[in-house]
Design a protein around this motif. Structure first.
Motif, PDB file in Angstrom:
ATOM      1  N   LYS A  26       0.852  -0.793   0.028  1.00 55.68           N
ATOM      2  CA  LYS A  26       0.286   0.422   0.242  1.00 55.68           C
ATOM      3  C   LYS A  26       0.665   0.961   0.410  1.00 55.68           C
ATOM      4  N   GLY A  27       0.832   1.997  -0.826  1.00 59.01           N
ATOM      5  CA  GLY A  27       0.761   3.069  -0.718  1.00 59.01           C
ATOM      6  C   GLY A  27       2.481   3.119  -1.012  1.00 59.01           C
ATOM      7  N   LYS A  28       3.135   4.017  -0.033  1.00 56.27           N
ATOM      8  CA  LYS A  28       5.416   3.557  -1.449  1.00 56.27           C
ATOM      9  C   LYS A  28       5.602   2.258  -0.174  1.00 56.27           C
ATOM     10  N   GLU A  29       5.246   1.217   0.498  1.00 54.01           N
ATOM     11  CA  GLU A  29       6.252   0.494   0.986  1.00 54.01           C
ATOM     12  C   GLU A  29       6.584  -0.811  -0.020  1.00 54.01           C
ATOM     13  N   GLY A  88       2.561  -2.666  -8.815  1.00 50.38           N
ATOM     14  CA  GLY A  88       1.178  -2.049  -8.518  1.00 50.38           C
ATOM     15  C   GLY A  88       1.154  -2.666  -7.169  1.00 50.38           C
ATOM     16  N   LYS A  89      -0.146  -3.542  -6.525  1.00 52.15           N
ATOM     17  CA  LYS A  89      -0.062  -3.490  -5.357  1.00 52.15           C
ATOM     18  C   LYS A  89       1.114  -4.492  -5.173  1.00 52.15           C
ATOM     19  N   GLN A  90       1.796  -5.685  -5.525  1.00 56.95           N
ATOM     20  CA  GLN A  90       2.102  -6.575  -4.541  1.00 56.95           C
ATOM     21  C   GLN A  90       3.802  -6.683  -5.431  1.00 56.95           C
ATOM     22  N   ALA A  91       4.857  -7.621  -4.619  1.00 54.70           N
ATOM     23  CA  ALA A  91       5.649  -7.998  -4.697  1.00 54.70           C
ATOM     24  C   ALA A  91       6.019  -9.186  -4.576  1.00 54.70           C
ATOM     25  N   MET A  92       6.529 -10.003  -5.358  1.00 57.12           N
ATOM     26  CA  MET A  92       6.887 -11.163  -5.445  1.00 57.12           C
ATOM     27  C   MET A  92       7.877 -11.672  -6.088  1.00 57.12           C
ATOM     28  N   VAL A  93       8.493 -13.629  -5.397  1.00 60.74           N
ATOM     29  CA  VAL A  93       9.331 -13.940  -6.150  1.00 60.74           C
ATOM     30  C   VAL A  93       9.083 -15.288  -6.243  1.00 60.74           C
ATOM     31  N   GLN A  94       9.027 -16.497  -6.649  1.00 60.10           N
ATOM     32  CA  GLN A  94       8.911 -17.750  -6.332  1.00 60.10           C
ATOM     33  C   GLN A  94      10.464 -18.110  -6.456  1.00 60.10           C
TER      34      GLN A  94
END
Length: 161
Positions: free
Chosen positions: A119-122, A151-157
């Motif tokens: 959310k926001g600048k996280e 956008g609204k998420q960061a991810m890694v597999q």
């Protein structure tokens, strides 16, 4: 695999019990030789002419079929991707719990998708969290690609070793 009397070809390319090439022989002669040696005559392929056949000891043909079926079953099993969701403001105890869950999943042979809701600048904090977690999981798995911020998420597999 076709065995013994079920082979309908007039001639077969015969391979002996120890792998030696016996040449092209009439099917009846090959069956007589198999009975004499107390082994099975097994056709390995019907696509060529004459079909290649082997002399195999009685139980070995069935065992060979079972091993090939087992190998294809193992290849058919795909790696499942399990998802773990985190937040950038995660507490230490919750972080350890999520890390333990990821370790368990990797040990079971499953890939783990680590997702952090933003959310926001996280974004920067989320990326640091994922970097730390992947470093701690490095002994059990490797990153498939870099950390993806969208956008609204960061991810890694993380795939199991």
């Amino acid at each position: 695999m076709i065995k013994n009397d079920k082979i309908k070809a007039a001639e077969v390319q015969l391979t002996g019990v120890n792998g030696e090439d016996l040449g092209v022989i009439a099917t009846a002669d090959a069956l007589a030789l198999a009975k004499k040696l107390k082994v099975d005559l097994v056709c390995t392929s019907l696509l060529s002419s004459p079909p290649p056949c082997k002399l195999i000891r009685a139980g070995a043909a069935k065992q060979e079929i079972q091993q090939s079926q087992q190998a294809t079953r193992k290849q058919g099993q795909s790696i499942k991707v399990k998802e773990l969701r985190l937040t950038p403001q995660i507490e230490d105890h919750d972080y350890e719990t999520k890390k333990n869950q990821a370790e368990r999943m990797l040990k079971a042979g499953n890939a783990v998708m680590l997702v952090v809701r933003i959310k926001g600048k996280e974004g920067i904090k989320a990326k640091e969290l994922l970097e730390n977690l992947t470093k701690e999981l490095a002994s059990l798995g490797t990153k498939q690609s870099g950390i993806q911020l969208s956008g609204k998420q960061a991810m890694v597999q993380v795939n199991p070793n």
